[in-house]
Design an enzyme around this catalytic site. Sequence first.
Site, PDB file in Angstrom:
ATOM      1  N   PRO A 295       0.779  -1.240   0.000  1.00 21.42           N
ATOM      2  CA  PRO A 295       0.000   0.000   0.000  1.00 21.42           C
ATOM      3  C   PRO A 295       0.811   1.292   0.000  1.00 21.42           C
ATOM      4  CG  PRO A 295       0.048  -0.922   2.199  1.00 21.42           C
ATOM      5  CD  PRO A 295       0.765  -1.908   1.304  1.00 21.42           C
ATOM      6  N   CYS A 296       1.525   1.542  -1.080  1.00 18.65           N
ATOM      7  CA  CYS A 296       2.329   2.764  -1.151  1.00 18.65           C
ATOM      8  C   CYS A 296       1.462   4.017  -1.188  1.00 18.65           C
ATOM      9  CB  CYS A 296       3.297   2.715  -2.325  1.00 18.65           C
ATOM     10  SG  CYS A 296       2.523   2.521  -3.926  1.00 18.65           S
TER      11      CYS A 296
END
Length: 176
Positions: A136-137
């Site tokens: 989940p950047c």
Amino acid sequence: MNLPVPSVRFAYVETPLGRMLLGARGDALVGAWFEGQKYFPESGAGAEILAASDDPLFARARTQLQEYFSGVRREFDLPFAPEGSAHQRQVWAAIAQVPFGQTRGYGQVAEAIGRPKASRAVGAATGRNPLSVFIPCHRLVGGAGALTGYAGGLPRKQALLALEGVPVDGARIRRT
């Protein structure tokens, strides 16, 4: 003895934020890219694109993405094998630890990997994350909550954060 490296297989899946190309090698996902995003892979001439339902791993990934986008799933339970440098993989592993609905600054991730002055290097590795959404950047933000950089585009980053309940005002997150 050198063993042959299994080739990457691909499948498209539909999401509320656009079509994604999934890539897998063996029994692990190596990539998930929104169509048109920065660093979209060149799959090579003649690469076989499977139907997601024809491959058990892609079918699981599609189901888990549907659950995530419908608000049912907060964590993914799939085997991942992102390909990158040791530094990139270290950053991606740290990003994967940011909980659903929370954000971290690039500097915080740099500290977490033991390189407190490497926030720019963290940003560069983050931009090359090959597993959008799964790693989940989108949960990484710049100073004072600025919504900086996302290879899939800032509107997608805002939508993903909103889906997770992170309040977004324009180009910044609201601290609650």
